[in-house]
Motif scaffolding. Structure first.
Motif, PDB file in Angstrom:
ATOM      1  N   MET A 150      -5.859   5.786 -12.545  1.00 18.15           N
ATOM      2  CA  MET A 150      -6.440   5.075 -11.412  1.00 18.15           C
ATOM      3  C   MET A 150      -5.472   4.048 -10.823  1.00 18.15           C
ATOM      4  N   TYR A 151      -4.771   3.332 -11.659  1.00 16.71           N
ATOM      5  CA  TYR A 151      -3.806   2.339 -11.193  1.00 16.71           C
ATOM      6  C   TYR A 151      -2.729   2.993 -10.330  1.00 16.71           C
ATOM      7  N   GLU A 152      -2.189   4.095 -10.788  1.00 14.24           N
ATOM      8  CA  GLU A 152      -1.126   4.773 -10.053  1.00 14.24           C
ATOM      9  C   GLU A 152      -1.659   5.425  -8.782  1.00 14.24           C
ATOM     10  N   PHE A 153      -2.873   5.948  -8.840  1.00 19.71           N
ATOM     11  CA  PHE A 153      -3.481   6.574  -7.666  1.00 19.71           C
ATOM     12  C   PHE A 153      -3.683   5.554  -6.550  1.00 19.71           C
ATOM     13  N   ILE A 154      -4.186   4.358  -6.903  1.00 26.41           N
ATOM     14  CA  ILE A 154      -4.380   3.305  -5.910  1.00 26.41           C
ATOM     15  C   ILE A 154      -3.039   2.865  -5.318  1.00 26.41           C
ATOM     16  N   SER A 155      -2.016   2.756  -6.165  1.00 28.98           N
ATOM     17  CA  SER A 155      -0.702   2.353  -5.684  1.00 28.98           C
ATOM     18  C   SER A 155      -0.163   3.346  -4.661  1.00 28.98           C
ATOM     19  N   LEU A 156      -0.267   4.631  -4.947  1.00 29.26           N
ATOM     20  CA  LEU A 156       0.216   5.651  -4.017  1.00 29.26           C
ATOM     21  C   LEU A 156      -0.598   5.649  -2.732  1.00 29.26           C
ATOM     22  N   THR A 157      -1.915   5.511  -2.836  1.00 28.09           N
ATOM     23  CA  THR A 157      -2.771   5.482  -1.646  1.00 28.09           C
ATOM     24  C   THR A 157      -2.428   4.292  -0.763  1.00 28.09           C
ATOM     25  N   CYS A 158      -2.208   3.126  -1.357  1.00 25.57           N
ATOM     26  CA  CYS A 158      -1.866   1.930  -0.584  1.00 25.57           C
ATOM     27  C   CYS A 158      -0.496   2.089   0.086  1.00 25.57           C
ATOM     28  N   ALA A 159       0.456   2.704  -0.622  1.00 23.18           N
ATOM     29  CA  ALA A 159       1.769   2.935  -0.012  1.00 23.18           C
ATOM     30  C   ALA A 159       1.636   3.854   1.202  1.00 23.18           C
ATOM     31  N   ALA A 160       0.828   4.903   1.079  1.00 25.16           N
ATOM     32  CA  ALA A 160       0.602   5.807   2.208  1.00 25.16           C
ATOM     33  C   ALA A 160      -0.072   5.079   3.362  1.00 25.16           C
ATOM     34  N   CYS A 161      -0.987   4.163   3.045  1.00 21.76           N
ATOM     35  CA  CYS A 161      -1.677   3.380   4.070  1.00 21.76           C
ATOM     36  C   CYS A 161      -0.686   2.500   4.830  1.00 21.76           C
ATOM     37  N   VAL A 162       0.246   1.873   4.117  1.00 20.01           N
ATOM     38  CA  VAL A 162       1.244   1.018   4.766  1.00 20.01           C
ATOM     39  C   VAL A 162       2.177   1.859   5.645  1.00 20.01           C
ATOM     40  N   VAL A 176      -3.291  12.967 -19.936  1.00 20.72           N
ATOM     41  CA  VAL A 176      -4.062  13.786 -20.862  1.00 20.72           C
ATOM     42  C   VAL A 176      -3.710  15.255 -20.638  1.00 20.72           C
ATOM     43  N   PRO A 177      -3.932  16.110 -21.620  1.00 20.85           N
ATOM     44  CA  PRO A 177      -3.537  17.523 -21.486  1.00 20.85           C
ATOM     45  C   PRO A 177      -4.098  18.219 -20.254  1.00 20.85           C
ATOM     46  N   ALA A 178      -5.323  17.878 -19.858  1.00 21.49           N
ATOM     47  CA  ALA A 178      -5.938  18.557 -18.721  1.00 21.49           C
ATOM     48  C   ALA A 178      -5.201  18.316 -17.414  1.00 21.49           C
ATOM     49  N   LEU A 179      -4.436  17.212 -17.350  1.00 22.94           N
ATOM     50  CA  LEU A 179      -3.712  16.882 -16.120  1.00 22.94           C
ATOM     51  C   LEU A 179      -2.258  17.355 -16.133  1.00 22.94           C
ATOM     52  N   LYS A 180      -1.840  17.980 -17.204  1.00 23.97           N
ATOM     53  CA  LYS A 180      -0.466  18.466 -17.287  1.00 23.97           C
ATOM     54  C   LYS A 180      -0.343  19.782 -16.536  1.00 23.97           C
ATOM     55  N   SER A 181      -0.228  19.664 -15.235  1.00 21.58           N
ATOM     56  CA  SER A 181      -0.151  20.823 -14.356  1.00 21.58           C
ATOM     57  C   SER A 181       0.618  20.439 -13.107  1.00 21.58           C
ATOM     58  N   TYR A 182       1.280  21.402 -12.504  1.00 19.98           N
ATOM     59  CA  TYR A 182       1.990  21.129 -11.250  1.00 19.98           C
ATOM     60  C   TYR A 182       1.028  20.793 -10.124  1.00 19.98           C
ATOM     61  N   TRP A 183      -0.263  21.147 -10.312  1.00 15.08           N
ATOM     62  CA  TRP A 183      -1.263  20.814  -9.302  1.00 15.08           C
ATOM     63  C   TRP A 183      -1.504  19.309  -9.222  1.00 15.08           C
ATOM     64  N   LEU A 184      -1.170  18.575 -10.272  1.00 17.49           N
ATOM     65  CA  LEU A 184      -1.293  17.116 -10.223  1.00 17.49           C
ATOM     66  C   LEU A 184      -0.426  16.548  -9.111  1.00 17.49           C
ATOM     67  N   ALA A 185       0.821  17.008  -9.042  1.00 15.75           N
ATOM     68  CA  ALA A 185       1.730  16.521  -8.011  1.00 15.75           C
ATOM     69  C   ALA A 185       1.282  16.945  -6.614  1.00 15.75           C
ATOM     70  N   ILE A 186       0.679  18.127  -6.502  1.00 18.13           N
ATOM     71  CA  ILE A 186       0.300  18.658  -5.185  1.00 18.13           C
ATOM     72  C   ILE A 186      -1.026  18.070  -4.718  1.00 18.13           C
ATOM     73  N   HIS A 187      -2.058  18.267  -5.523  1.00 18.36           N
ATOM     74  CA  HIS A 187      -3.413  17.887  -5.118  1.00 18.36           C
ATOM     75  C   HIS A 187      -3.553  16.374  -4.934  1.00 18.36           C
ATOM     76  N   SER A 217      -1.281  13.974  -4.648  1.00 23.81           N
ATOM     77  CA  SER A 217      -0.424  13.383  -3.619  1.00 23.81           C
ATOM     78  C   SER A 217      -0.992  13.610  -2.221  1.00 23.81           C
ATOM     79  N   ILE A 218      -1.494  14.813  -1.957  1.00 23.19           N
ATOM     80  CA  ILE A 218      -2.070  15.098  -0.638  1.00 23.19           C
ATOM     81  C   ILE A 218      -3.315  14.251  -0.394  1.00 23.19           C
ATOM     82  N   ILE A 219      -4.175  14.143  -1.411  1.00 20.63           N
ATOM     83  CA  ILE A 219      -5.379  13.337  -1.263  1.00 20.63           C
ATOM     84  C   ILE A 219      -5.021  11.869  -1.053  1.00 20.63           C
ATOM     85  N   SER A 220      -4.034  11.371  -1.777  1.00 23.11           N
ATOM     86  CA  SER A 220      -3.635   9.964  -1.641  1.00 23.11           C
ATOM     87  C   SER A 220      -3.082   9.675  -0.253  1.00 23.11           C
ATOM     88  N   ILE A 221      -2.192  10.543   0.227  1.00 22.54           N
ATOM     89  CA  ILE A 221      -1.591  10.321   1.546  1.00 22.54           C
ATOM     90  C   ILE A 221      -2.639  10.392   2.644  1.00 22.54           C
TER      91      ILE A 221
END
Length: 345
Positions: free
Chosen positions: A117-129, A171-182, A184-188
């Motif tokens: 959550m911390y990293e997700f908010i940081s990326l979303t705020c950077a995209a907002c700026v 966590v193991p469930a997030l170890k996927s290349y879809w993490l970087a794709i999905h 990042s797009i939602i955050s931006i």
């Protein structure tokens, strides 16, 4: 210096650099926001003074003609203009520190730096700026960046103070290349849509306590009419905001860009869900509210193109989408139990 977390090495030095740059970015954003607010007030005050001089006939003859053969000096830039021009590169410096924080976080964990959550908010705020700097790049629009930085600094403070997570593998469930794709797009897309929401909120405030044109508020400020009591105080503040038509156009442009990107992010999430959980869609709380937000923004674009709905009604729909995004970001991620609750995502 590297440490091991769950058998995975984590560079603690890079993690410290990331935390330091994150705090630096917040400080610079607050400084730039203050500079923009002072600039906004100074520019509007200069306009009021100019209008008073024009009304008094200063600098003209009785017939309003200019003096023949006399070279007039070019108008000097006001203090507000200069301060606004200085604040814009200050925001860029803050953004570079912010992006550096995200990059160092990724280097520290050797993964996409939006796994909690911390990293997700940081990326979303950077995209907002970034969206604010691009959409409000014209000099006359730049002071509005202060209203974008306000929620950004608030979200970053909440993320850094209450949602901070030490750099660690996901966590193991997030170890996927879809993490970087999905993600990042939602955050931006969320960052861009947040800028649109801020513009629509200012638009509604302008329509309620201001006027639709750029010059009318200054007339009433100069002659003192309608400026008494609480309503007058609000109108004096609102008079510093650019005209409603400008705010409406800015909000629309952001949604035109962010809406299809948000839809693409939802589709990528469905594909990832099929890979991870064996189904494309399961009406998980996060999926449900994301779909509701998507429908709201689709309704906004439809209302924006429909006669009778283009102004205040469409803006209220956009604000509803703004609220849905924030609800999805905080309440669904932190309060409601679901498949997206782990790791704050």
């Amino acid at each position: 210096m590297a440490a091991t977390v769950n058998g995975v090495p984590v560079d603690e030095t890079m993690a410290r650099y990331s935390d330091l740059l994150f705090g630096t970015a917040i400080t610079i954003y607050v400084l730039a926001m203050a500079m923009f607010l002072v600039s906004l007030a100074a520019v509007r005050s200069r306009k009021l003074a100019d209008k008073s001089l024009v009304g008094a006939g200063v600098g003209t003859t009785e017939t309003g003609a200019r003096t023949p053969g006399k070279l007039e000096q070019a108008p000097r830039r006001s203090f507000g203009d200069k301060l606004g021009n200085m604040a814009y590169p200050v925001v860029i410096v803050g953004l570079l520190a912010h992006i550096g924080s995200i990059v160092f976080r990724g280097m520290a964990t050797d993964r996409a730096p939006w796994g909690n959550m911390y990293e997700f908010i940081s990326l979303t705020c950077a995209a907002c700026v970034v969206a604010g700097l691009v959409v409000l790049r014209k000099p006359e629009h730049r002071p509005l960046i202060s209203f974008v930085l306000l929620p950004v600094t608030l979200l970053m403070f909440i993320g850094g103070r209450y949602l901070y997570t030490d750099a660690a593998p996901v966590v193991p469930a997030l170890k996927s290349y879809w993490l970087a794709i999905h993600v990042s797009i939602i955050s931006i897309s969320s960052g861009v849509l947040l800028v649109s929401g801020v513009a629509s909120v200012l638009y509604l405030i302008k329509m309620r306590w201001g006027t639709q044109t750029a010059d009318e508020p200054y007339d009433s400020l100069v002659d003192g009419t309608g400026m008494k009591g609480f309503g007058g105080a609000v109108r004096r503040v609102v008079a510093h905001i650019p005209n409603a038509d400008t705010l409406d156009r800015l909000a629309y442009k952001c949604v035109v860009f962010g809406f299809p990107l948000f839809g693409l992010g939802v589709i990528c999430g469905a594909i990832w869900a099929e890979s991870a959980w064996g189904r494309f869609w399961g009406w998980d709380p996060k999926e449900t509210v994301s779909f509701i937000a998507w429908v709201i923004y689709a309704a906004y674009l439809h209302a924006r193109a429909t006669a009778g709905w283009r102004n205040t009604a469409a803006a209220w729909i956009n604000v509803a989408g703004f609220v849905a995004l924030l609800f999805n970001l905080f309440i669904i991620n932190l309060v409601v139990s679901g498949l997206h609750s782990y790791q704050g995502l």
